[in-house]
Scaffold this motif. Structure first.
Motif, PDB file in Angstrom:
ATOM      1  N   TRP A  32       6.064   2.295 -14.400  1.00  0.00           N
ATOM      2  CA  TRP A  32       7.068   3.692 -14.584  1.00  0.00           C
ATOM      3  C   TRP A  32       8.016   3.864 -13.702  1.00  0.00           C
ATOM      4  O   TRP A  32       7.548   3.725 -12.594  1.00  0.00           O
ATOM      5  CB  TRP A  32       5.996   4.844 -14.893  1.00  0.00           C
ATOM      6  CG  TRP A  32       6.813   6.023 -15.585  1.00  0.00           C
ATOM      7  CD1 TRP A  32       7.307   6.927 -15.088  1.00  0.00           C
ATOM      8  CD2 TRP A  32       6.853   6.170 -16.864  1.00  0.00           C
ATOM      9  NE1 TRP A  32       8.048   7.807 -16.009  1.00  0.00           N
ATOM     10  CE2 TRP A  32       7.552   7.254 -17.148  1.00  0.00           C
ATOM     11  CE3 TRP A  32       6.275   5.677 -18.015  1.00  0.00           C
ATOM     12  CZ2 TRP A  32       7.810   7.925 -18.474  1.00  0.00           C
ATOM     13  CZ3 TRP A  32       6.641   6.073 -19.324  1.00  0.00           C
ATOM     14  CH2 TRP A  32       7.318   7.285 -19.341  1.00  0.00           C
ATOM     15  N   ARG A  33       9.203   4.042 -14.157  1.00  0.00           N
ATOM     16  CA  ARG A  33      10.235   4.203 -13.234  1.00  0.00           C
ATOM     17  C   ARG A  33      10.888   5.726 -12.983  1.00  0.00           C
ATOM     18  O   ARG A  33      10.761   6.472 -14.072  1.00  0.00           O
ATOM     19  CB  ARG A  33      11.503   3.281 -13.385  1.00  0.00           C
ATOM     20  CG  ARG A  33      11.176   1.772 -13.242  1.00  0.00           C
ATOM     21  CD  ARG A  33      12.358   1.094 -13.898  1.00  0.00           C
ATOM     22  NE  ARG A  33      12.309   1.606 -15.425  1.00  0.00           N
ATOM     23  CZ  ARG A  33      13.307   1.223 -16.240  1.00  0.00           C
ATOM     24  NH1 ARG A  33      14.256   0.440 -15.859  1.00  0.00           N
ATOM     25  NH2 ARG A  33      13.424   1.737 -17.447  1.00  0.00           N
TER      26      ARG A  33
ATOM     27  N   ASP B 205      12.736   6.816 -16.062  1.00  0.00           N
ATOM     28  CA  ASP B 205      11.980   6.860 -17.337  1.00  0.00           C
ATOM     29  C   ASP B 205      11.488   8.559 -17.535  1.00  0.00           C
ATOM     30  O   ASP B 205      11.178   8.888 -18.699  1.00  0.00           O
ATOM     31  CB  ASP B 205      10.694   6.026 -17.489  1.00  0.00           C
ATOM     32  CG  ASP B 205      11.185   4.640 -17.374  1.00  0.00           C
ATOM     33  OD1 ASP B 205      11.954   4.257 -17.762  1.00  0.00           O
ATOM     34  OD2 ASP B 205      10.127   3.833 -16.510  1.00  0.00           O
ATOM     35  N   GLY B 206      11.563   9.265 -16.565  1.00  0.00           N
ATOM     36  CA  GLY B 206      11.456  10.826 -16.810  1.00  0.00           C
ATOM     37  C   GLY B 206      10.017  10.948 -16.891  1.00  0.00           C
ATOM     38  O   GLY B 206       9.155  10.283 -16.576  1.00  0.00           O
ATOM     39  N   GLY B 207       9.509  11.934 -17.677  1.00  0.00           N
ATOM     40  CA  GLY B 207       7.978  12.263 -17.932  1.00  0.00           C
ATOM     41  C   GLY B 207       7.483  12.706 -16.803  1.00  0.00           C
ATOM     42  O   GLY B 207       5.994  12.485 -16.844  1.00  0.00           O
ATOM     43  N   GLN B 208       7.986  13.122 -15.937  1.00  0.00           N
ATOM     44  CA  GLN B 208       7.213  13.493 -14.498  1.00  0.00           C
ATOM     45  C   GLN B 208       6.167  14.806 -14.865  1.00  0.00           C
ATOM     46  O   GLN B 208       6.682  15.728 -15.744  1.00  0.00           O
ATOM     47  CB  GLN B 208       8.268  14.055 -13.458  1.00  0.00           C
ATOM     48  CG  GLN B 208       8.750  13.057 -12.932  1.00  0.00           C
ATOM     49  CD  GLN B 208      10.064  12.622 -13.414  1.00  0.00           C
ATOM     50  OE1 GLN B 208      10.512  13.040 -14.433  1.00  0.00           O
ATOM     51  NE2 GLN B 208      11.006  11.719 -12.811  1.00  0.00           N
ATOM     52  N   LEU B 209       5.115  14.635 -14.266  1.00  0.00           N
ATOM     53  CA  LEU B 209       4.195  15.931 -14.229  1.00  0.00           C
ATOM     54  C   LEU B 209       4.904  16.753 -13.174  1.00  0.00           C
ATOM     55  O   LEU B 209       4.926  16.509 -12.066  1.00  0.00           O
ATOM     56  CB  LEU B 209       2.857  15.646 -14.123  1.00  0.00           C
ATOM     57  CG  LEU B 209       1.960  16.859 -13.846  1.00  0.00           C
ATOM     58  CD1 LEU B 209       1.781  17.662 -15.016  1.00  0.00           C
ATOM     59  CD2 LEU B 209       0.588  16.378 -13.370  1.00  0.00           C
ATOM     60  N   ARG B 210       5.248  17.898 -13.609  1.00  0.00           N
ATOM     61  CA  ARG B 210       5.796  19.097 -12.417  1.00  0.00           C
ATOM     62  C   ARG B 210       4.744  20.029 -12.233  1.00  0.00           C
ATOM     63  O   ARG B 210       4.403  20.741 -13.404  1.00  0.00           O
ATOM     64  CB  ARG B 210       7.301  19.661 -12.891  1.00  0.00           C
ATOM     65  CG  ARG B 210       7.619  20.496 -11.827  1.00  0.00           C
ATOM     66  CD  ARG B 210       9.155  20.824 -12.073  1.00  0.00           C
ATOM     67  NE  ARG B 210      10.016  19.595 -11.738  1.00  0.00           N
ATOM     68  CZ  ARG B 210      11.328  19.798 -12.011  1.00  0.00           C
ATOM     69  NH1 ARG B 210      11.661  20.759 -12.801  1.00  0.00           N
ATOM     70  NH2 ARG B 210      12.048  18.655 -11.865  1.00  0.00           N
ATOM     71  N   ILE B 211       3.827  20.101 -11.321  1.00  0.00           N
ATOM     72  CA  ILE B 211       3.114  21.095 -10.980  1.00  0.00           C
ATOM     73  C   ILE B 211       3.675  22.260 -10.034  1.00  0.00           C
ATOM     74  O   ILE B 211       4.590  21.890  -9.275  1.00  0.00           O
ATOM     75  CB  ILE B 211       1.829  20.526 -10.257  1.00  0.00           C
ATOM     76  CG1 ILE B 211       2.024  19.822  -8.851  1.00  0.00           C
ATOM     77  CG2 ILE B 211       1.008  19.609 -11.143  1.00  0.00           C
ATOM     78  CD1 ILE B 211       0.708  19.299  -8.429  1.00  0.00           C
ATOM     79  N   TYR B 212       3.084  23.526 -10.280  1.00  0.00           N
ATOM     80  CA  TYR B 212       3.614  24.686  -9.368  1.00  0.00           C
ATOM     81  C   TYR B 212       2.413  25.329  -8.464  1.00  0.00           C
ATOM     82  O   TYR B 212       1.833  26.117  -9.414  1.00  0.00           O
ATOM     83  CB  TYR B 212       4.141  25.637 -10.406  1.00  0.00           C
ATOM     84  CG  TYR B 212       5.529  25.197 -11.036  1.00  0.00           C
ATOM     85  CD1 TYR B 212       6.702  25.322 -10.681  1.00  0.00           C
ATOM     86  CD2 TYR B 212       5.271  24.548 -12.289  1.00  0.00           C
ATOM     87  CE1 TYR B 212       7.905  24.804 -11.225  1.00  0.00           C
ATOM     88  CE2 TYR B 212       6.514  24.139 -13.076  1.00  0.00           C
ATOM     89  CZ  TYR B 212       7.717  24.397 -12.625  1.00  0.00           C
ATOM     90  OH  TYR B 212       8.579  23.845 -13.275  1.00  0.00           O
ATOM     91  N   PRO B 213       1.985  24.607  -7.669  1.00  0.00           N
ATOM     92  CA  PRO B 213       0.667  24.922  -6.744  1.00  0.00           C
ATOM     93  C   PRO B 213       0.799  26.209  -6.038  1.00  0.00           C
ATOM     94  O   PRO B 213      -0.233  26.851  -5.620  1.00  0.00           O
ATOM     95  CB  PRO B 213       0.479  23.924  -6.103  1.00  0.00           C
ATOM     96  CG  PRO B 213       1.609  23.107  -5.963  1.00  0.00           C
ATOM     97  CD  PRO B 213       2.872  23.572  -6.824  1.00  0.00           C
ATOM     98  N   ASP B 214       2.093  26.662  -5.869  1.00  0.00           N
ATOM     99  CA  ASP B 214       2.079  27.904  -4.625  1.00  0.00           C
ATOM    100  C   ASP B 214       2.482  29.068  -5.487  1.00  0.00           C
ATOM    101  O   ASP B 214       3.601  29.344  -5.734  1.00  0.00           O
ATOM    102  CB  ASP B 214       3.300  27.540  -3.601  1.00  0.00           C
ATOM    103  CG  ASP B 214       3.269  28.365  -2.611  1.00  0.00           C
ATOM    104  OD1 ASP B 214       2.648  29.498  -2.652  1.00  0.00           O
ATOM    105  OD2 ASP B 214       4.151  28.175  -1.546  1.00  0.00           O
ATOM    106  N   PRO B 215       1.479  29.963  -5.558  1.00  0.00           N
ATOM    107  CA  PRO B 215       1.787  31.479  -6.224  1.00  0.00           C
ATOM    108  C   PRO B 215       2.645  31.944  -5.281  1.00  0.00           C
ATOM    109  O   PRO B 215       3.465  33.039  -5.898  1.00  0.00           O
ATOM    110  CB  PRO B 215       0.493  31.879  -6.228  1.00  0.00           C
ATOM    111  CG  PRO B 215      -0.609  31.297  -5.040  1.00  0.00           C
ATOM    112  CD  PRO B 215       0.204  29.808  -4.780  1.00  0.00           C
ATOM    113  N   GLU B 216       2.872  31.926  -4.108  1.00  0.00           N
ATOM    114  CA  GLU B 216       3.787  32.498  -3.330  1.00  0.00           C
ATOM    115  C   GLU B 216       5.658  32.148  -3.707  1.00  0.00           C
ATOM    116  O   GLU B 216       6.325  32.805  -3.317  1.00  0.00           O
ATOM    117  CB  GLU B 216       3.902  32.139  -1.735  1.00  0.00           C
ATOM    118  CG  GLU B 216       2.498  32.618  -1.250  1.00  0.00           C
ATOM    119  CD  GLU B 216       2.317  34.000  -1.301  1.00  0.00           C
ATOM    120  OE1 GLU B 216       3.218  34.751  -0.779  1.00  0.00           O
ATOM    121  OE2 GLU B 216       1.041  34.609  -1.627  1.00  0.00           O
TER     122      GLU B 216
END
Ligand SMILES: O=C(O)CCC(=O)C(=O)O
Ligand SMILES: [Fe+2]
Length: 219
Positions: free
Chosen positions: A153-154, A157-168
């Motif tokens: 996967w390059r 190719d897109g399709g990234q998992l984007r996580i938002y771990p910081d509630p601040e």
């Protein structure tokens, strides 16, 4: 010549404790050590074959009677694994998930009771908008585990998992490339995440570790 030793299933895999420690500290963790390339390839081939015979269904959002199809929110198609009837490739997957579940219970004093998992395919152009994995009013899912199956996967190719771990900093995302062999774990109740549009068919196996469901006793 030295004889190959049989695999000791009780021996704790070396990635598990660091993975759990990181998960506990920051709410998410990754490893590429949970499965061998051959195991990933077997799951990938199986997903392709199941798709070829029409076993996948468009994924809905919500739970129970509230389920709806919303291509503007979620465009993947999925196939739920049956833990009672695993193929050899799936058997390996469930063993790893179960070892992780037990060790999480031991080290974090959780009471994770079981797991559910589906294969997912994101066709080119599809995505999954920002969401939490815990269903409203039904807090069974505690830990999400996403295992990626595509070789090579390059970034383009897109399709990234984007996580938002910081509630601040709720809009500061971290992007993870869905490269075959990567296992991502995160808290289902606190970590919002999304799948960015994929430009190539994107294969994954997503599992959730769950608490005991008291309603199951009534069924
Ligand atoms: O495939 C991924 O990277 C995440 C999928 C997801 O968020 C989900 O199925 O709930
Ligand atoms: Fe999700």
């Amino acid at each position: 010549m030295e004889r190959a030793r049989p695999i000791d299933r009780r021996r704790m895999a070396s990635w598990i404790d660091p993975f759990i420690e990181t998960l506990a500290r920051q709410g998410w963790a990754t490893t590429t050590e949970a499965f061998t390339p051959a195991q990933i390839q077997a799951l990938y081939r199986e997903a392709q074959e199941l798709d070829r015979v029409g076993a996948f269904r468009p994924a809905a959002i919500g739970h129970g009677a509230e389920q709806t199809l919303r291509r503007d929110i979620r465009g993947d198609r999925i196939y739920w694994l049956d833990p009672e009837h695993p193929t050899p490739a799936q058997e390996v997957y469930w063993q790893v998930v179960d070892q992780l579940r037990r060790r999480l219970n031991e080290t974090l004093f959780l009471s994770l009771h079981d797991a559910e998992a589906h294969l997912a395919i994101y066709p080119p152009g599809s995505f999954y908008r920002r969401h939490l994995d815990q269903h409203r009013g039904r807090a069974l899912r505690l830990i999400t585990l996403v295992l990626y199956l595509n070789p090579d996967w390059r970034p383009e190719d897109g399709g990234q998992l984007r996580i938002y771990p910081d509630p601040e900093a709720p809009d500061e995302g971290i992007d993870l490339l869905p490269e075959g062999g990567l296992l991502v774990g995160f808290r289902s109740d606190t970590i919002p995440h999304e799948v960015l549009p994929a430009r190539r068919a994107r294969y994954s196996l997503t599992g959730w570790l769950r608490r005991f469901d008291p309603l199951a006793l009534l069924r």
